[in-house]
Design a protein around this motif. Structure first.
Motif, PDB file in Angstrom:
ATOM      1  N   ILE A 216       0.928  -1.316   0.038  1.00 47.03           N
ATOM      2  CA  ILE A 216      -0.525  -0.286   0.306  1.00 47.03           C
ATOM      3  C   ILE A 216       0.952   1.521   0.423  1.00 47.03           C
ATOM      4  N   LEU A 217       1.341   1.364   0.814  1.00 46.49           N
ATOM      5  CA  LEU A 217       3.268   2.591   1.197  1.00 46.49           C
ATOM      6  C   LEU A 217       3.139   2.628  -0.297  1.00 46.49           C
ATOM      7  N   ILE A 218       3.998   1.775  -0.805  1.00 47.95           N
ATOM      8  CA  ILE A 218       4.365   1.620  -2.515  1.00 47.95           C
ATOM      9  C   ILE A 218       3.780   2.054  -3.326  1.00 47.95           C
ATOM     10  N   THR A 219       2.494   1.720  -3.631  1.00 56.94           N
ATOM     11  CA  THR A 219       1.394   1.557  -4.568  1.00 56.94           C
ATOM     12  C   THR A 219       1.312   3.273  -4.208  1.00 56.94           C
ATOM     13  N   ILE A 220       1.011   4.241  -3.182  1.00 61.05           N
ATOM     14  CA  ILE A 220       0.577   5.601  -2.992  1.00 61.05           C
ATOM     15  C   ILE A 220       1.882   6.313  -3.218  1.00 61.05           C
ATOM     16  N   GLU A 221       2.831   5.789  -2.514  1.00 64.63           N
ATOM     17  CA  GLU A 221       4.311   6.184  -3.187  1.00 64.63           C
ATOM     18  C   GLU A 221       4.449   6.610  -4.580  1.00 64.63           C
ATOM     19  N   SER A 222       4.237   5.943  -5.516  1.00 64.02           N
ATOM     20  CA  SER A 222       4.419   5.610  -6.357  1.00 64.02           C
ATOM     21  C   SER A 222       3.386   6.199  -7.476  1.00 64.02           C
ATOM     22  N   ALA A 223       2.299   6.760  -6.671  1.00 60.93           N
ATOM     23  CA  ALA A 223       1.195   7.452  -7.535  1.00 60.93           C
ATOM     24  C   ALA A 223       1.421   8.698  -7.441  1.00 60.93           C
ATOM     25  N   ILE A 224       1.513   9.465  -6.440  1.00 60.71           N
ATOM     26  CA  ILE A 224       2.236  10.683  -5.759  1.00 60.71           C
ATOM     27  C   ILE A 224       3.644  11.245  -6.754  1.00 60.71           C
TER      28      ILE A 224
END
Length: 218
Positions: free
Chosen positions: A69-77
């Protein structure tokens, strides 16, 4: 799996440093100071960890889901920032974001340093590690700026690294118990490294072509 995690950590660090290269020097120093302070503050919990505990964490389903989840959020940002900037737009909130993933990375790296320096004073090791982060992080950011003086090239590099972090992050955080897996097979390291090498080669070629094009335009 440990090799994949180390590759992911390397990409996260490079991606963070690339984003910092877009900042002013005092902002880079402030972020380095923040991470260094976190490393020193977290030392009290780092010294309580063991290799067995870390292995259990990396194999725990809840931990892997949280990391995904953290990786997905950071990648989206990262993708939103890069695409907006390349289209001539910007958002101050996205501009001011560096990386939250660097905090668990710093924690993990500090545990590895503690394991490698068995018998040494924990306080001195933690202080040295924190000082290294404070000094090296801004220097690495300045190094990226020196290698890629064109800001758009650094934004494109940030975009490409973000995609790689997202891909490798989702691969490394996938739990081994799949519903549709017929039988368990050993990890095919040759195929994995070949795929990673292929993407890395494409990245280097694209970066080289863009840099040559930028020099010709100048």
């Amino acid at each position: 799996m440990e090799l994949v995690i180390h590759l992911l950590i390397l990409l996260i660090v490079l991606n963070c440093v690339t984003k910092l290269s877009l900042w002013r020097w005092w902002q880079q120093a402030l972020y380095g100071l923040l991470l260094g302070g976190f490393a020193w503050w977290s030392l009290r919990w780092v010294i309580l960890q063991s290799k067995t505990q870390l292995t259990d964490y990396l194999q725990d389903t809840n931990t892997l889901q949280t990391l995904a989840i953290l990786i997905t959020i950071e990648s989206a940002i990262g993708l939103a920032f890069s695409l907006l900037w390349l289209n001539g737009k910007s958002m101050k909130l996205l501009d001011a974001y560096a990386s939250l993933l660097m905090f668990p990375v710093v924690f993990y790296l500090l545990t590895q340093v503690i394991f490698l320096t068995t018998g040494k004073d924990f306080g001195m090791v933690g202080l040295t590690f924190a000082a290294a982060i404070i000094v090296l992080l801004p220097l690495m950011a300045q190094g990226i700026r020196w290698l890629l003086p064109d800001k758009s090239s650094r934004v494109e590099l940030h975009l490409q690294l973000t995609v790689l972090v997202c891909m490798l992050g989702l691969i490394s955080t996938t739990h081994g118990q799949m519903v549709y897996v017929v039988k368990e097979e050993p990890l095919d390291w040759v195929s994995l490294m070949t795929s990673f090498g292929f993407f890395l080669a494409l990245f280097i070629v694209g970066l080289t072509v863009h840099r040559l094009k930028w020099k010709l335009n100048r």
